[in-house]
Design a protein around this motif. Structure first.
Motif, PDB file in Angstrom:
ATOM      1  N   HIS A  93      12.240  62.900  67.933  1.00  0.00           N
ATOM      2  CA  HIS A  93      11.752  61.893  66.988  1.00  0.00           C
ATOM      3  C   HIS A  93      12.107  60.481  67.461  1.00  0.00           C
ATOM      4  O   HIS A  93      11.266  59.581  67.495  1.00  0.00           O
ATOM      5  N   ARG A  97       9.598  57.346  68.502  1.00  0.00           N
ATOM      6  CA  ARG A  97       9.686  56.025  67.847  1.00  0.00           C
ATOM      7  C   ARG A  97       9.799  54.914  68.873  1.00  0.00           C
ATOM      8  O   ARG A  97       9.165  53.877  68.765  1.00  0.00           O
ATOM      9  N   GLU A 326       9.880  59.601  53.090  1.00  0.00           N
ATOM     10  CA  GLU A 326       9.989  60.964  53.605  1.00  0.00           C
ATOM     11  C   GLU A 326      11.263  61.578  53.011  1.00  0.00           C
ATOM     12  O   GLU A 326      12.227  60.859  52.698  1.00  0.00           O
ATOM     13  N   ARG A 328      14.824  63.395  52.894  1.00  0.00           N
ATOM     14  CA  ARG A 328      15.991  63.490  53.782  1.00  0.00           C
ATOM     15  C   ARG A 328      16.700  64.814  53.482  1.00  0.00           C
ATOM     16  O   ARG A 328      17.262  64.970  52.378  1.00  0.00           O
ATOM     17  N   GLY A 387      13.039  53.178  54.846  1.00  0.00           N
ATOM     18  CA  GLY A 387      14.195  52.541  55.479  1.00  0.00           C
ATOM     19  C   GLY A 387      14.815  53.384  56.563  1.00  0.00           C
ATOM     20  O   GLY A 387      14.396  54.525  56.815  1.00  0.00           O
ATOM     21  N   ARG A 390      13.641  56.198  59.688  1.00  0.00           N
ATOM     22  CA  ARG A 390      12.282  56.688  59.438  1.00  0.00           C
ATOM     23  C   ARG A 390      11.408  55.550  58.906  1.00  0.00           C
ATOM     24  O   ARG A 390      10.250  55.790  58.536  1.00  0.00           O
ATOM     25  N   CYS A 392       8.762  52.824  58.155  1.00  0.00           N
ATOM     26  CA  CYS A 392       7.379  52.779  58.649  1.00  0.00           C
ATOM     27  C   CYS A 392       7.277  51.931  59.914  1.00  0.00           C
ATOM     28  O   CYS A 392       7.694  50.767  59.914  1.00  0.00           O
TER      29      CYS A 392
HETATM   30  C1  HEM Z   1       0.608  49.250  53.296  1.00  0.00           C
HETATM   31  C2  HEM Z   1       0.629  50.087  54.294  1.00  0.00           C
HETATM   32  C3  HEM Z   1       1.705  51.105  54.559  1.00  0.00           C
HETATM   33  C4  HEM Z   1       2.670  51.605  53.718  1.00  0.00           C
HETATM   34  C5  HEM Z   1       2.923  51.262  52.257  1.00  0.00           C
HETATM   35  C6  HEM Z   1       3.458  52.555  54.500  1.00  0.00           C
HETATM   36  C7  HEM Z   1       4.561  53.240  54.002  1.00  0.00           C
HETATM   37  C8  HEM Z   1       5.334  54.121  54.755  1.00  0.00           C
HETATM   38  C9  HEM Z   1       6.501  54.814  54.259  1.00  0.00           C
HETATM   39  C10 HEM Z   1       7.107  54.665  52.867  1.00  0.00           C
HETATM   40  C11 HEM Z   1       6.965  55.595  55.262  1.00  0.00           C
HETATM   41  C12 HEM Z   1       8.182  56.541  55.196  1.00  0.00           C
HETATM   42  C13 HEM Z   1       9.446  55.767  55.559  1.00  0.00           C
HETATM   43  C14 HEM Z   1      10.735  56.488  55.253  1.00  0.00           C
HETATM   44  O1  HEM Z   1      10.758  57.703  55.065  1.00  0.00           O
HETATM   45  O2  HEM Z   1      11.784  55.820  55.190  1.00  0.00           O
HETATM   46  C15 HEM Z   1       6.089  55.416  56.411  1.00  0.00           C
HETATM   47  C16 HEM Z   1       6.231  56.057  57.622  1.00  0.00           C
HETATM   48  C17 HEM Z   1       5.360  55.883  58.680  1.00  0.00           C
HETATM   49  N1  HEM Z   1       4.301  55.009  58.753  1.00  0.00           N
HETATM   50 FE1  HEM Z   1       3.666  53.753  57.311  1.00  0.00          FE
HETATM   51  N2  HEM Z   1       2.944  52.614  55.769  1.00  0.00           N
HETATM   52  C18 HEM Z   1       1.887  51.729  55.865  1.00  0.00           C
HETATM   53  C19 HEM Z   1       1.121  51.446  56.995  1.00  0.00           C
HETATM   54  C20 HEM Z   1       1.300  52.031  58.227  1.00  0.00           C
HETATM   55  C21 HEM Z   1       0.600  51.651  59.443  1.00  0.00           C
HETATM   56  C22 HEM Z   1      -0.389  50.492  59.563  1.00  0.00           C
HETATM   57  C23 HEM Z   1       1.031  52.517  60.421  1.00  0.00           C
HETATM   58  C24 HEM Z   1       0.648  52.601  61.875  1.00  0.00           C
HETATM   59  C25 HEM Z   1      -0.338  52.099  62.447  1.00  0.00           C
HETATM   60  C26 HEM Z   1       1.991  53.421  59.828  1.00  0.00           C
HETATM   61  C27 HEM Z   1       2.625  54.432  60.487  1.00  0.00           C
HETATM   62  C28 HEM Z   1       3.706  55.149  59.987  1.00  0.00           C
HETATM   63  C29 HEM Z   1       4.409  56.179  60.752  1.00  0.00           C
HETATM   64  C30 HEM Z   1       4.068  56.665  62.158  1.00  0.00           C
HETATM   65  C31 HEM Z   1       5.469  56.630  59.936  1.00  0.00           C
HETATM   66  C32 HEM Z   1       6.498  57.704  60.259  1.00  0.00           C
HETATM   67  C33 HEM Z   1       7.795  57.057  60.784  1.00  0.00           C
HETATM   68  C34 HEM Z   1       8.852  58.085  61.143  1.00  0.00           C
HETATM   69  O3  HEM Z   1       8.857  59.169  60.554  1.00  0.00           O
HETATM   70  O4  HEM Z   1       9.685  57.779  62.010  1.00  0.00           O
HETATM   71  N3  HEM Z   1       2.132  53.102  58.498  1.00  0.00           N
HETATM   72  N4  HEM Z   1       5.110  54.502  56.067  1.00  0.00           N
END
Ligand code: HEM
Length: 444
Positions: A93, A97, A326, A328, A387, A390, A392
């Motif tokens: 993971h 990242r 996500e 935990r 946060g 993980r 975003c």
């Molecule tokens: C308003 C738009 C968005 C919101 C509200 C949002 C919200 C989130 C949230 C809440 C998470 C989980 C974080 C956690 O568990 O702490 C997440 C993970 C993620 N988001 Fe977003 N996201 C948005 C847009 C995007 C965009 C534009 C991309 C990529 C182009 C993206 C890619 C990802 C990826 C790949 C993860 C997984 C990260 C990981 O597990 O390491 N998201 N997002």
């Protein structure tokens, strides 16, 4: 140690509520049980919801090695595949990242500014004066074109058009009630022919995979070091042993970015347009700020506008598109706010409940951008993008896109809501979106 409260309702009923009415369900649980509560959902592991800033701080500041998340995201596996960053844990993971973060930050991200404005101009130039249109599909068209360009560097051609069409259909399926329910009821996933929901999903995924693998193959054959899109960077990336990513790894990461990267942002912009046009004082203040811009405005200047930033922040507070982070899963015992959790506890930082705490956000059900001008919130009180390890990866990109799209639209059109009744939030797959919103445009 304190005993963890739980709602008294049957676990199958909880699951139905979770699928159909997640926010009223969470509000009712919090009212009955307080800050921290455990809920059973059918045969699934019990989820422990937390929203108190101190509890969130403990989770976000505990060493990442103490939690798994990827294996709790099994619901996404059938769409994203085993190698998606969202399904990985531990070193794999972390490695993904490191590969995926750079294109979404700093100078690289700025380079997308002009492109986002240009795509928005093209899409909105089709709007007809006086003709109402449904907001969400238009915002989805903008965010889908943007992410396709960022990920592949593609803006036209047969493959681009097909990819756009099939990804749109895939999202329509995964965000429909039947598509979301299918994750919990395997019967709905089975292929009973092209007209069954399971059959449609499988055929659609095959078409998308075919396009993705064809693009990966062509790019490997004609490597172009001058290209700056994300696929080019992933093709060039090597792991610690000097090995490139496999085709399957690439496919899973691409589909993850394409889906995570446009559905969420389109929903956020749709909500923002609703609030701006539902509350005249918000619209007037925002328009006054936009009028102070020199034409054509520089994307980085737009990104720094204080009231626009407050409107976007409040949009993501009141109905956070992702209403939980996500999960935990604890790998070692942990104490949080007087509760002791052993290993394999499924902890859920609840963004929606944290954003509706009366003592942090007075009148939490009211849309008030001013709260973001009057004080700063900690990353444990306000976390629309989650946060820690993980968080975003597209957070900065999504906010940038929201601001540019809103400014481009509001600078060109005067818009009015067709229906002024308050709009309710509904589940769209794993996100919370508005019911259909229609706007009617006139030229400025
Ligand atoms: C308003 C738009 C968005 C919101 C509200 C949002 C919200 C989130 C949230 C809440 C998470 C989980 C974080 C956690 O568990 O702490 C997440 C993970 C993620 N988001 Fe977003 N996201 C948005 C847009 C995007 C965009 C534009 C991309 C990529 C182009 C993206 C890619 C990802 C990826 C790949 C993860 C997984 C990260 C990981 O597990 O390491 N998201 N997002």
């Amino acid at each position: 140690m304190k005993a963890l409260p739980s709602p008294k309702t049957a676990s199958f009923w909880n699951l139905i509520q979770w699928i159909l009415r997640p926010l009223p369900f969470l509000d009712a649980c919090a009212e009955r049980c307080g800050d921290c509560f455990a809920v059973s959902f059918g045969n699934l592991p019990k989820l422990i919801f937390l929203s108190d800033p101190q509890a969130i701080e403990t989770i976000f500041t505990t060493h990442p090695s103490q939690f798994d998340s990827g294996r709790a995201n099994w619901i996404l596996r059938s769409t994203l595949g085993d190698s998606s960053i969202l399904l990985l844990d531990g070193e794999r993971h972390q490695r993904q990242r490191q590969l995926l973060l750079p294109p979404f930050h700093g100078e690289r991200m700025k380079a997308y500014g002009q492109l986002i404005c240009q795509i928005t101009e093209e899409v909105i130039s089709q709007w007809q004066e006086g003709q109402p249109f449904s907001v969400r599909p238009e915002m989805q068209e903008i965010s889908l074109q943007t992410i396709l360009q960022a990920v592949f560097g593609l803006r036209e051609g047969d493959r681009f058009e097909q990819m756009k069409r099939h990804l749109g259909s895939l999202l329509d399926y995964t965000t429909s009630r039947i598509g979301f329910a299918a994750a919990f009821f395997p019967m709905l996933q089975r292929d009973f022919g092209a007209w069954s929901p399971g059959g449609q999903f499988i055929r659609l995924k095959e078409k998308i995979d075919h396009l993705l693998y064809a693009e990966i193959r062509d790019r490997r054959e004609h490597l172009d070091p001058s290209r700056t899109d994300i696929l080019s960077m992933l093709l060039a990336a090597r792991d610690a042993d000097g090995q490139p990513m496999t085709d399957q790894e690439l496919r899973d990461e691409l589909i993850t970015l394409l889906t995570a990267g446009h559905e969420t942002t389109a929903t956020a912009i749709t909500w923002a347009l609703y609030w701006i046009h539902h509350l005249p004082e918000v619209r007037n203040k925002l328009l006054a700020e936009l009028e102070s811009l020199e034409m054509p405005p520089d994307p980085m200047t737009i990104a720094r506008l204080p009231y626009l930033n407050a409107v976007c922040s409040e949009t993501l507070r009141i109905y956070p598109v992702a209403f939980i982070t996500e999960i935990r899963i604890t790998k070692a015992p942990i104490q949080i706010n007087g509760y002791e959790f052993g290993t394999e506890a499924y902890l859920v930082p609840c963004i929606y409940l944290a954003h509706h705490r009366e003592e942090v956000y007075p009148e939490p059900k009211q849309f008030k951008p001013e709260r973001f001008l009057e004080r700063q919130f900690s990353p444990f009180e306000y976390f629309p993008f989650g946060g820690s390890h993980r968080r975003c990866i597209g957070a900065a990109f999504a906010l940038f896109e929201m601001k540019l799209v809103l400014t481009t639209i509001l600078s060109r059109y005067k818009l009015a809501l067709v229906d002024h009744r308050p709009i309710l939030p509904i589940r769209r797959g794993v996100t919370i979106a508005p019911q259909e919103i229609k706007l009617v445009p006139t030229l400025r």
